[in-house]
Design an enzyme around this catalytic site. Structure first.
Site, short mmCIF file in Angstrom:
data_model
loop_
_atom_site.label_atom_id
_atom_site.label_comp_id
_atom_site.label_asym_id
_atom_site.label_seq_id
_atom_site.Cartn_x
_atom_site.Cartn_y
_atom_site.Cartn_z
N SER A 127 0.81 -1.22 0.00
CA SER A 127 0.00 0.00 0.00
C SER A 127 0.85 1.27 0.00
CB SER A 127 -0.87 -0.01 1.26
OG SER A 127 -1.42 1.26 1.49
N GLU A 129 0.16 3.66 1.67
CA GLU A 129 0.22 4.13 3.06
C GLU A 129 1.61 3.89 3.66
OE1 GLU A 129 -2.11 5.66 5.20
OE2 GLU A 129 -3.26 6.00 3.37
N TYR A 151 -1.72 0.20 10.64
CA TYR A 151 -1.98 -0.47 9.36
C TYR A 151 -0.75 -0.41 8.47
CZ TYR A 151 -3.67 -0.85 4.53
OH TYR A 151 -3.81 -1.17 3.19
P1 NDP Z 1 -11.35 -4.80 1.67
O1 NDP Z 1 -11.34 -4.26 3.05
O2 NDP Z 1 -12.52 -4.49 0.78
O3 NDP Z 1 -11.23 -6.39 1.73
C1 NDP Z 1 -10.45 -7.03 2.71
C2 NDP Z 1 -10.66 -8.53 2.59
O4 NDP Z 1 -9.86 -9.20 3.58
C3 NDP Z 1 -12.11 -8.98 2.82
O5 NDP Z 1 -12.42 -10.01 1.91
C4 NDP Z 1 -12.05 -9.53 4.25
O6 NDP Z 1 -13.03 -10.50 4.52
C5 NDP Z 1 -10.67 -10.17 4.21
N1 NDP Z 1 -10.15 -10.50 5.54
C6 NDP Z 1 -10.01 -9.67 6.59
N2 NDP Z 1 -9.48 -10.33 7.63
C7 NDP Z 1 -9.29 -11.61 7.22
C8 NDP Z 1 -8.77 -12.78 7.86
N3 NDP Z 1 -8.35 -12.76 9.12
N4 NDP Z 1 -8.70 -13.92 7.14
C9 NDP Z 1 -9.13 -13.96 5.86
N5 NDP Z 1 -9.63 -12.89 5.21
C10 NDP Z 1 -9.71 -11.73 5.89
O7 NDP Z 1 -10.00 -4.34 0.96
P2 NDP Z 1 -9.72 -3.93 -0.57
O8 NDP Z 1 -10.34 -4.92 -1.46
O9 NDP Z 1 -9.99 -2.49 -0.76
O10 NDP Z 1 -8.14 -4.07 -0.63
C11 NDP Z 1 -7.52 -5.31 -0.95
C12 NDP Z 1 -6.12 -5.33 -0.37
O11 NDP Z 1 -5.34 -4.29 -0.92
C13 NDP Z 1 -6.05 -5.14 1.14
O12 NDP Z 1 -5.00 -5.91 1.63
C14 NDP Z 1 -5.75 -3.66 1.29
O13 NDP Z 1 -5.12 -3.39 2.52
C15 NDP Z 1 -4.84 -3.45 0.11
N6 NDP Z 1 -4.81 -2.11 -0.43
C16 NDP Z 1 -5.98 -1.50 -0.79
C17 NDP Z 1 -5.98 -0.25 -1.33
C18 NDP Z 1 -7.23 0.42 -1.76
O14 NDP Z 1 -7.19 1.60 -2.05
N7 NDP Z 1 -8.35 -0.31 -1.86
C19 NDP Z 1 -4.70 0.49 -1.53
C20 NDP Z 1 -3.52 -0.30 -1.20
C21 NDP Z 1 -3.59 -1.54 -0.66
P3 NDP Z 1 -14.51 -10.08 5.10
O15 NDP Z 1 -15.33 -9.80 3.88
O16 NDP Z 1 -14.91 -11.31 5.81
O17 NDP Z 1 -14.32 -8.87 5.98
P1 GDP Z 2 -6.67 5.75 3.40
O1 GDP Z 2 -5.83 6.60 2.55
O2 GDP Z 2 -6.45 4.28 3.19
O3 GDP Z 2 -6.62 6.09 4.85
O4 GDP Z 2 -8.18 5.95 2.86
P2 GDP Z 2 -9.45 6.72 3.48
O5 GDP Z 2 -10.43 6.83 2.36
O6 GDP Z 2 -9.92 6.05 4.73
O7 GDP Z 2 -8.88 8.16 3.88
C1 GDP Z 2 -8.32 9.02 2.91
C2 GDP Z 2 -8.12 10.39 3.53
O8 GDP Z 2 -9.39 11.00 3.76
C3 GDP Z 2 -7.37 10.39 4.87
O9 GDP Z 2 -6.41 11.43 4.84
C4 GDP Z 2 -8.46 10.72 5.88
O10 GDP Z 2 -8.01 11.43 7.04
C5 GDP Z 2 -9.36 11.64 5.03
N1 GDP Z 2 -10.71 11.74 5.56
C6 GDP Z 2 -11.35 12.90 5.89
N2 GDP Z 2 -12.56 12.65 6.37
C7 GDP Z 2 -12.71 11.31 6.39
C8 GDP Z 2 -13.77 10.45 6.80
O11 GDP Z 2 -14.82 10.88 7.29
N3 GDP Z 2 -13.56 9.10 6.65
C9 GDP Z 2 -12.40 8.60 6.12
N4 GDP Z 2 -12.27 7.27 5.96
N5 GDP Z 2 -11.38 9.40 5.73
C10 GDP Z 2 -11.53 10.73 5.86
#
Ligand code: NDP
Ligand code: GDP
Length: 327
Positions: A127, A129, A151
């Site tokens: 990520s 992040e 995270y």
């Molecule tokens: P989501 O939060 O939508 O999905 C997370 C998934 O992980 C869900 O299917 C969840 O299952 C599963 N999960 C959580 N805990 C466990 C566990 N203990 N065992 C098995 N499965 C588990 O994330 P995204 O699809 O948005 O992101 C996919 C990946 O990419 C993540 O690792 C995220 O951190 C990373 N990422 C995402 C970004 C983004 O902008 N979306 C940016 C950079 C990295 P359940 O449905 O049961 O909760």
């Molecule tokens: P992140 O980059 O994975 O933390 O994705 P988020 O969508 O959770 O947050 C993106 C940015 O939006 C961060 O800088 C947050 O502090 C800002 N932000 C401002 N208001 C909110 C809010 O109400 N919810 C979330 N999730 N983020 C917020």
């Protein structure tokens, strides 16, 4: 027919990746953690119309034995580790769970692959992040990391374990350092979806106000469908490597609101309130990715603009709320 094992298949990226892999003729096996609500957990896969086309198997990233068994049984050619506790804000409330799942969980899966299927290709969902308190104005694979949340610290462990297993054991393990990517399937707690859902509620008269935190932070937002394409491309390379995936454009939360409310014919200033309670203990103020390496080596490029993405999300949330109002 190649077999892919996808952890996190019930999440945003898991659903889009499964759709892509099915279209390419893969057998897709998804690891799903057992839940008393498993009927609603497949919602994203159902939304894409592919719930019946994937094989779901019970397991948990924190349970090494379940992972070894699944890898042994399914014999995947490609393993995509997308599962995580993925919400930054929650990671301050549950830092150790985040470490167990997001950091050690990746270590568990690498171990399962190393033990049971070392020839499989491995993708780790890293990520942006991890760049946190940014050390360069544009972040590339060479930019030093400075994580700012539990995270991000957990993701850094998983990233370096992926690199280490590649270098130590010769695994075909790649790490995609993906910047924020969104879609109508994004979790409702993330800011883009919170905003588009808020716009829909306000437009339909279900709410008047939307409370947000820091409006000044900026993110490099792309569409999840474009980004899962990059994940797949990484595993098709002869040599495993790490790649930054980003659009190269960064936008503030304020401008995100302007675009989203504007799409519905609303003025965000009439509705959005910034509250200190939603500010984070440590903020990542700016993220802006340099994905030149992916563009050159993978031939990857994002196709969807932020305006198109936000429009798609607002329309999807309007449709969801209209359907609920009719029911
Ligand atoms: P989501 O939060 O939508 O999905 C997370 C998934 O992980 C869900 O299917 C969840 O299952 C599963 N999960 C959580 N805990 C466990 C566990 N203990 N065992 C098995 N499965 C588990 O994330 P995204 O699809 O948005 O992101 C996919 C990946 O990419 C993540 O690792 C995220 O951190 C990373 N990422 C995402 C970004 C983004 O902008 N979306 C940016 C950079 C990295 P359940 O449905 O049961 O909760
Ligand atoms: P992140 O980059 O994975 O933390 O994705 P988020 O969508 O959770 O947050 C993106 C940015 O939006 C961060 O800088 C947050 O502090 C800002 N932000 C401002 N208001 C909110 C809010 O109400 N919810 C979330 N999730 N983020 C917020």
């Amino acid at each position: 027919m190649p077999t892919a094992l996808v952890t996190g298949i019930t999440g945003q990226d898991g659903a889009y990746l499964a759709q892509l892999l099915l279209a390419k003729g893969y057998r897709v096996v998804g690891l799903m953690r057992r839940s008393a609500s498993s009927d609603v957990i497949g919602e994203r896969l159902r939304w894409l119309g592919i719930l019946d086309a994937v094989e779901l198997t019970d397991g948990n990233l924190t349970d090494l034995s379940s992972l070894i068994r699944i890898v042994q049984d399914t014999k995947p050619d490609e393993v995509f580790n997308l599962a995580a506790q993925s919400f930054v804000a929650a990671s301050w409330q549950q830092p150790l769970l985040t470490g167990n799942v997001t950091a050690l969980g990746a270590g568990n899966l690498l171990e399962a692959v190393r033990i049971a299927r070392p020839e499989a290709r491995f993708y780790q969902a890293s990520s942006s992040e991890m760049f946190g308190k940014i050390q360069e104005p544009m972040q590339s694979e060479r930019t030093p990391f400075y994580p700012r949340s539990p995270y991000a610290v957990a993701k850094l462990y998983a990233h370096w374990m992926t690199v280490n297993y590649r270098e130590s054991f010769g695994l075909h393990a790649s790490s995609g350092i993906l910047f924020n990517h969104e879609s109508p399937l994004r979790g409702i707690e993330f800011v883009t979806r919170k905003v588009t859902d808020g716009v829909a509620r306000i437009k339909l008269g279900l709410a008047k106000q939307l409370q947000l935190g820091n409006m000044h932070a900026t993110r490099d937002w792309g569409h999840a469908r474009d980004y899962v394409q990059a994940m797949w491309l990484m595993l098709q390379q002869d040599v495993p490597d790490d790649y930054v995936i980003a659009t190269g454009r960064t936008t503030s939360i304020t401008d995100l609101c302007r675009i989203a409310f504007g799409h519905a014919g609303l003025n965000y200033e009439d509705h959005v309130v910034s509250t200190a309670a939603l500010h984070r203990p440590a903020e990542v103020e700016v993220l802006l990715g340099d994905s030149s390496k992916a563009r050159q080596k993978l031939g990857w490029a994002p196709l969807v603009s932020l305006e198109e993405l936000v429009a798609e999300m607002v329309e999807a949330d309007l449709a969801r709320h209209r359907a609920r109002m009719r029911a």
